[in-house]
Design a protein around this motif. Structure first.
Motif, mmCIF file in Angstrom:
data_model
loop_
_atom_site.group_PDB
_atom_site.id
_atom_site.type_symbol
_atom_site.label_atom_id
_atom_site.label_comp_id
_atom_site.label_asym_id
_atom_site.label_seq_id
_atom_site.Cartn_x
_atom_site.Cartn_y
_atom_site.Cartn_z
ATOM 1 N N VAL A 55 -2.495 46.115 47.942
ATOM 2 C CA VAL A 55 -0.693 46.600 47.753
ATOM 3 C C VAL A 55 0.001 46.475 48.901
ATOM 4 C CG1 VAL A 55 0.709 47.725 46.504
ATOM 5 C CG2 VAL A 55 -1.587 47.451 45.300
ATOM 6 N N SER A 56 0.953 45.813 49.130
ATOM 7 C CA SER A 56 1.985 46.078 50.413
ATOM 8 C C SER A 56 2.476 47.400 50.335
ATOM 9 C CB SER A 56 3.218 45.217 50.145
ATOM 10 O OG SER A 56 3.835 45.516 48.964
ATOM 11 N N PRO A 57 2.890 47.876 51.903
ATOM 12 C CA PRO A 57 3.158 49.129 52.119
ATOM 13 C C PRO A 57 4.417 49.542 51.322
ATOM 14 C CG PRO A 57 2.767 48.000 54.083
ATOM 15 C CD PRO A 57 2.668 46.981 53.073
ATOM 16 N N ASP A 58 5.114 48.765 50.910
ATOM 17 C CA ASP A 58 6.224 49.066 50.007
ATOM 18 C C ASP A 58 6.128 49.110 48.607
ATOM 19 O OD1 ASP A 58 6.318 46.289 49.469
ATOM 20 O OD2 ASP A 58 8.388 45.783 49.968
ATOM 21 N N ARG A 59 4.865 48.535 48.299
ATOM 22 C CA ARG A 59 4.390 48.609 46.792
ATOM 23 C C ARG A 59 5.001 47.816 45.954
ATOM 24 N NH1 ARG A 59 0.831 52.929 45.908
ATOM 25 N NH2 ARG A 59 0.636 54.580 47.561
ATOM 26 N N GLY A 60 5.440 46.439 46.536
ATOM 27 C CA GLY A 60 6.298 45.643 45.804
ATOM 28 C C GLY A 60 5.447 44.368 45.242
ATOM 29 N N TYR A 61 4.250 44.065 46.056
ATOM 30 C CA TYR A 61 3.558 43.015 45.673
ATOM 31 C C TYR A 61 2.134 43.205 46.170
ATOM 32 C CZ TYR A 61 5.260 42.105 50.487
ATOM 33 O OH TYR A 61 5.828 42.214 51.798
ATOM 34 N N GLY A 112 -3.800 54.217 45.934
ATOM 35 C CA GLY A 112 -3.413 53.187 45.032
ATOM 36 C C GLY A 112 -3.200 51.911 45.791
ATOM 37 N N MET A 113 -3.364 51.641 47.065
ATOM 38 C CA MET A 113 -2.927 50.496 47.675
ATOM 39 C C MET A 113 -4.446 49.437 47.956
ATOM 40 S SD MET A 113 -0.296 51.327 50.592
ATOM 41 C CE MET A 113 1.386 51.959 50.156
ATOM 42 N N GLY A 114 -5.449 50.095 47.593
ATOM 43 C CA GLY A 114 -6.630 49.161 47.776
ATOM 44 C C GLY A 114 -7.408 49.481 48.930
ATOM 45 N N PHE A 115 -8.277 48.805 49.488
ATOM 46 C CA PHE A 115 -9.282 49.133 50.572
ATOM 47 C C PHE A 115 -8.547 48.758 51.690
ATOM 48 C CE2 PHE A 115 -11.370 47.500 46.673
ATOM 49 C CZ PHE A 115 -12.291 48.553 46.380
ATOM 50 N N ILE A 116 -7.604 49.704 52.210
ATOM 51 C CA ILE A 116 -6.946 49.529 53.342
ATOM 52 C C ILE A 116 -6.978 50.882 53.903
ATOM 53 C CG2 ILE A 116 -4.580 49.940 52.430
ATOM 54 C CD1 ILE A 116 -5.370 47.324 55.352
ATOM 55 N N GLY A 117 -7.224 50.842 55.416
ATOM 56 C CA GLY A 117 -6.949 52.279 55.992
ATOM 57 C C GLY A 117 -5.419 52.904 56.172
ATOM 58 N N ALA A 118 -5.335 54.023 56.348
ATOM 59 C CA ALA A 118 -4.037 54.576 56.631
ATOM 60 C C ALA A 118 -3.574 54.504 58.167
ATOM 61 C CB ALA A 118 -4.253 56.259 56.724
ATOM 62 N N GLY A 119 -2.432 53.792 58.238
ATOM 63 C CA GLY A 119 -1.870 53.611 59.494
ATOM 64 C C GLY A 119 -2.105 52.229 59.871
ATOM 65 N N GLU A 120 -3.054 51.622 59.139
ATOM 66 C CA GLU A 120 -3.495 49.889 59.712
ATOM 67 C C GLU A 120 -2.278 49.054 59.670
ATOM 68 O OE1 GLU A 120 -6.989 46.876 58.549
ATOM 69 O OE2 GLU A 120 -6.865 48.870 57.692
#
Length: 358
Positions: free
Chosen positions: A116-122, A179-187
């Motif tokens: 999920v994009s950082p703005d949770r839009g797409y 809720g953004m998926g398999f992504i690290g904080a601050g990446e």
């Protein structure tokens, strides 16, 4: 040989439709044959899965000799699709027939994520490719290559939302990525692809140890259990499955050993056939669902996609549920797709890097 025959028997044991359905099908077939030349052939997928499905449906198959064979199902049982065990054993039989000679062991994979994009839009899809070339030859060259393939909106719907957000080409993730998926904080994720970078293989290959990995389902299982050590039965099954997938996807072992890995997987509980699917690279295969224990203690659904007609593993995917700003649930995932695995006489494109003397 006995294991191969067992795989064939198991795959072709799928029960068929009722007597009434079979009789109607044969009547339609005879009527069609009476109006067409004898050389007419019903197009079917080749391979043992196709044969199993043909048996289950009670259809006719034209053999190479042009003899018509009516496959008559058992009228007392209902039709069913191949099970996970049958698919894995079919893949084992096919894998045992693959070529085992070549100057290099080549493994090319594409790894990717739906996030999920950082703005949770797409939802974004980001991909990377890696390639490893190994040789047994003394003084030969082995090497690996890696390339970031970029990021883009995952679907046309996501593309519209991305355009509405100004079409960013770089995304920096917050500290809270729940809720953004398999992504690290601050990446940070970039849309532009990177350069192809070569070097030595990530891990040196101990060819003596590779040679000690045995073929045969029972010997391979014993070998793997000894390396895993004392764990709970449930954890043992999970680690055995993971070890077999590693053998199938990356280790430079013989086709017989890879076939045995499929056989060990077929003996394990916890995999369910989901039918024909399209993998992340657009290829068609049979999906097998299972669960994995994540390091943080969570359990995730995973999917192993295989082509049972060739024995080639296509992809391994771990799926989850993401959340957009409007509360909509979306699929997030992490996957590895296998493009090429096996021995080849092709020469690597070393370029000016990626050369490693052994």
């Amino acid at each position: 040989m006995d294991d191969d025959l067992t795989a064939v028997r198991d795959l072709l044991s799928a029960p068929g439709p009722t007597r009434e359905t079979a009789d109607k099908g044969r009547a339609r077939l005879r009527d069609e044959l009476s109006r067409r030349p004898r050389r007419w052939v019903t197009p079917l997928r080749t391979g043992m899965v196709a044969a199993a499905l043909a048996t289950a449906l009670g259809v006719a198959v034209i053999m190479p000799s042009d003899d018509l064979v009516l496959l008559t199902p058992d009228p007392t049982t209902a039709s069913t699709a191949p099970t996970a065990r049958q698919i894995l054993l079919a893949a084992a039989t096919a894998m045992a027939r693959t070529p085992s000679d070549g100057d290099y062991w080549r493994a090319r994979t594409v790894t990717g994520k739906l996030i999920v994009s950082p703005d949770r839009g797409y939802v974004l899809r980001r991909d990377s490719a890696s390639e490893t070339w190994l040789t047994r030859a003394a003084g030969g060259r082995s090497g690996s290559f890696n390339q970031y393939l970029g990021a883009r909106p995952a679907t046309e719907k996501d593309k519209l939302a991305w355009q509405a957000a100004g079409g960013p080409v770089s995304w920096r993730y917050p500290d809270d990525v729940t809720g953004m998926g398999f992504i690290g904080a601050g990446e940070t994720v970039q849309s532009a692809p990177g350069a192809r970078v070569g070097g030595a293989p990530k891990e040196p290959v101990d060819w003596d140890e590779v040679n000690r990995i045995p073929a045969g389902a029972a010997p391979l299982r014993s070998y793997l259990e000894a390396r895993i050590g004392a764990v709970s039965p449930r954890e043992l099954d999970s680690r055995l499955r993971k070890s077999c997938m590693e053998i199938l996807s990356g280790l430079p072992v013989s086709p017989e050993v890879r076939a045995s890995a499929y056989q060990v997987m077929a003996s394990l509980p916890g995999m369910t056939a989901e039918g024909e699917v399209t993998d992340p690279l657009g290829r068609t295969g049979q999906a097998l669902r299972y669960q994995v224990n994540r390091p943080e203690g969570q359990v995730s659904d995973a999917r192993f996609v295989v082509d049972p007609d060739s024995g080639f593993p296509l992809a391994n995917e771990t799926k989850g549920v993401g959340r957009l700003a409007d509360g909509q649930s979306v699929e997030v995932s992490s996957f590895t797709a296998y493009q090429q695995i096996g021995w080849t006489d092709e020469e690597p494109d070393w370029g000016s890097d990626g050369v490693h003397a052994e």
